[in-house]
Design a protein around this motif. Structure first.
Motif, PDB file in Angstrom:
ATOM      1  N   VAL A  71      23.893 -64.447  -5.892  1.00 25.09           N
ATOM      2  CA  VAL A  71      22.515 -64.653  -5.441  1.00 25.09           C
ATOM      3  C   VAL A  71      21.530 -64.184  -6.498  1.00 25.09           C
ATOM      4  O   VAL A  71      20.528 -64.860  -6.795  1.00 25.09           O
ATOM      5  CB  VAL A  71      22.269 -63.928  -4.098  1.00 25.09           C
ATOM      6  CG1 VAL A  71      20.776 -63.961  -3.744  1.00 25.09           C
ATOM      7  CG2 VAL A  71      23.082 -64.566  -2.980  1.00 25.09           C
ATOM      8  N   CYS A 121      19.095 -66.904  -7.955  1.00 22.69           N
ATOM      9  CA  CYS A 121      17.739 -66.825  -7.398  1.00 22.69           C
ATOM     10  C   CYS A 121      16.863 -65.772  -8.077  1.00 22.69           C
ATOM     11  O   CYS A 121      15.643 -65.775  -7.865  1.00 22.69           O
ATOM     12  CB  CYS A 121      17.798 -66.512  -5.900  1.00 22.69           C
ATOM     13  SG  CYS A 121      18.827 -67.643  -4.946  1.00 22.69           S
ATOM     14  N   PRO A 178      15.750 -67.838  -2.003  1.00 20.18           N
ATOM     15  CA  PRO A 178      16.359 -69.101  -2.444  1.00 20.18           C
ATOM     16  C   PRO A 178      15.489 -70.302  -2.107  1.00 20.18           C
ATOM     17  O   PRO A 178      14.842 -70.352  -1.051  1.00 20.18           O
ATOM     18  CB  PRO A 178      17.682 -69.140  -1.677  1.00 20.18           C
ATOM     19  CG  PRO A 178      17.472 -68.257  -0.494  1.00 20.18           C
ATOM     20  CD  PRO A 178      16.522 -67.192  -0.938  1.00 20.18           C
ATOM     21  N   ASP A 228      18.218 -74.167  -5.020  1.00 18.71           N
ATOM     22  CA  ASP A 228      19.166 -73.082  -5.307  1.00 18.71           C
ATOM     23  C   ASP A 228      20.417 -73.151  -4.429  1.00 18.71           C
ATOM     24  O   ASP A 228      21.497 -72.719  -4.855  1.00 18.71           O
ATOM     25  CB  ASP A 228      18.501 -71.718  -5.081  1.00 18.71           C
ATOM     26  CG  ASP A 228      17.421 -71.410  -6.102  1.00 18.71           C
ATOM     27  OD1 ASP A 228      17.522 -71.916  -7.237  1.00 18.71           O
ATOM     28  OD2 ASP A 228      16.475 -70.668  -5.757  1.00 18.71           O
TER      29      ASP A 228
END
Length: 529
Positions: A370, A374, A379, A383
């Motif tokens: 993540v 991101c 997000p 993404d």
């Protein structure tokens, strides 16, 4: 006197005809038809436990389940089929073994839920055929299922059959198309941000241990209220509370026998269901009236035309085929999507967090992914496809803990399925939970959390992986649920590290959906979010 005699005679004749009609229906429903189907299937080599008159195998299965879930599990184990489906485990061993050793996956047997004959089927080739477009008009939800859920979700999409299902699916499908889903990302991010803020405040006040299921339930309720019905969670909260009580009563009602004409006899149980249903309908009408008023004054949601507006448009259309939407059907669809979009999504998130809390290496792997994809931002729609590890984790969570553990279809006419002739009136029940835990399919580690099993093999596993059903009648909100899960989990992982609490009691139960009996207690440690 003559008139009184005539009236008395007519009343007596009416009463006698009613009694005879009920007796005739009961005879055919509970004896003649079941015996015919049982003999028909036995001639094809499909056996099962002997049914008792009127109740079938209902008491046996209910007592086995009650005994198996009476206590919590001694430790966290994902081997839960014998706990939730002990009757399946027993009867498949006794009656479901195939003649050939190489056919170990084709276990099938027949049992009786009251008067309804149910063929338990695990043959994945036959399941794929059953769920294909070939049988979409020939199968559907049985009368018993529809009767049991009529006060919970009525005639909504989940319970519709035939032409009604085709029409309703066509109406609601545009609300779940890719472009429409992208417009919901902002709402999902904002609702999740508010949930995280609430959690940070609770942890800051010294409450490091939280029951995460309650937060996920509120979050998914807020999201479906905003994205589907342009309403805040506070407005939807009443509906969620009422539907939860209705869900509990519906699950309880599934343990009891239905007798023709019984609905005409009042009881405290039926009165409570009726009162709850009326309250749900009242709150829904308030939301519908608000949307009508907003439309009249040109006020629309940030995400454009939502599901409720699409449904209300259908009410205005006049059709010659009798498939027009009524306000009652609109309310049934609202109940269906409030229930499905709220309950099942919350359970998916709750079980996934439990799994990550007990598997720190996968938790850290997902968190690192993540951060890489991101950065420090929530997000975006672009993404989400890049969060591949998170996708594997969600799939493995759905495999181990599918919100819907059974997938039913009833044959509306005689038909051939694989090498079996299926008579009209036979229900086919697909034990999704058992298939998801079958070692012959998934390997000796079938009851272990191993997300990598989905890497690069999703196509070959399609027929074995059924959390959203399959074929034309698959879950219309599948993409919505996956997008929501990724957004919530990505933001949650960025905000907290978490471990399972020593006070967590592992006790999965089935109340129409697969849920943790005592919730999921986790210890949260805020990160630099």
């Amino acid at each position: 006197m003559g008139l009184l005699l005539v009236i008395t005679t007519l009343v007596f004749v009416f009463f006698l005809l009613t009694v005879l009609t009920v007796a005739w229906i009961t005879f055919f429903t509970y004896y003649w038809t079941p015996m015919h189907i049982r003999r028909f299937m036995r001639r094809q080599g499909v056996h099962g436990p002997s049914p008792k008159f009127l109740v079938g195998n209902l008491k046996d299965s209910a007592s086995m389940v009650s005994a198996s879930i009476a206590s919590d599990m001694d430790f966290i184990s994902h081997d839960i089929v014998s706990r939730l489906m002990p009757h399946y485990v027993l009867w498949s061993k006794i009656y479901g073994m195939c003649a050939r050793a190489e056919d170990s996956l084709c276990k099938k047997f027949i049992y009786w839920y009251g008067s309804e004959p149910r063929l338990c089927l695990t043959d994945t080739d036959m399941i794929k055929e059953l769920l294909s477009s070939k049988y979409v008009q020939l199968t559907g939800k049985s009368w018993l299922q529809r009767q049991g859920s009529k006060n919970l979700i009525g005639d909504g999409l989940l319970m519709a059959n035939g032409s009604n299902w085709f029409h309703q699916r066509h109406v609601v499908a545009p609300a779940f198309m890719a472009d429409k889903l992208k417009s919901h990302v902002g709402y999902m991010v904002e609702c999740t941000r508010q949930m995280i803020k609430s959690l940070v405040e609770d942890v800051g006040s010294g409450q490091s241990e939280v029951e995460i299921g309650a937060y996920m339930t509120r979050l998914t309720g807020d999201i479906i209220s905003r994205t589907g019905f342009d309403s805040s969670y506070e407005k939807g909260k009443k509906i969620f509370q009422l539907l939860e009580r209705l869900q509990s009563l519906t699950a309880q009602s599934s343990r009891y026998l239905w007798i023709p004409g019984s609905r005409y006899f009042p009881s405290k149980y039926r009165r409570e269901i009726k009162q709850l249903k009326e309250q749900v309908d009242r709150v829904l009408m308030e939301i519908i009236d608000c949307r009508k008023e907003a439309a009249e004054f040109g006020r629309s949601s940030a995400s454009g035309r939502g599901l409720l507006e699409m449904l209300l448009d259908e009410v205005q259309k006049k059709r010659d085929d009798g498939l027009s939407y009524s306000l009652k059907l609109v309310m049934d669809e609202c109940k269906t999507f409030f229930f499905a979009g709220h309950e099942t999504s919350a359970l998916l998130l709750t079980w996934t967090i439990m799994l990550l809390a007990t598997n720190p290496s996968w938790q850290e792997k997902a968190r690192s992914e993540v951060a890489e994809v991101c950065g420090r931002l929530p997000p975006s729609a672009e993404d989400l496809p890049k969060l591949t590890s998170l996708h594997l984790i969600i799939n493995e969570s759905l495999r181990l803990y599918p919100p819907a553990t059974l997938l039913p279809r009833m044959a509306f006419q005689d038909m051939k399925l694989g090498d079996l002739m299926i008579p009209k009136g036979l229900s086919i029940w697909i034990p999704v939970l058992a298939i998801h835990h079958d070692e012959d399919i998934w390997g000796k580690d079938a009851n272990e959390f191993q997300p990598e099993r989905f890497a690069g093999r999703s196509f070959s596993l399609t027929r074995h992986f059924l959390p959203f059903a399959a074929g034309p009648r698959n879950c219309v909100g599948q993409a919505y649920a996956m997008m929501e899960a990724k957004i919530v989990l990505a933001m949650f992982l960025s905000a907290f590290s978490f471990t399972i609490s020593n006070n967590y009691r592992h006790a999965p139960i089935n109340v129409l959906t697969l849920r943790p009996k005592h919730g999921v207690l986790v210890h949260l440690t805020p990160l630099d979010y």
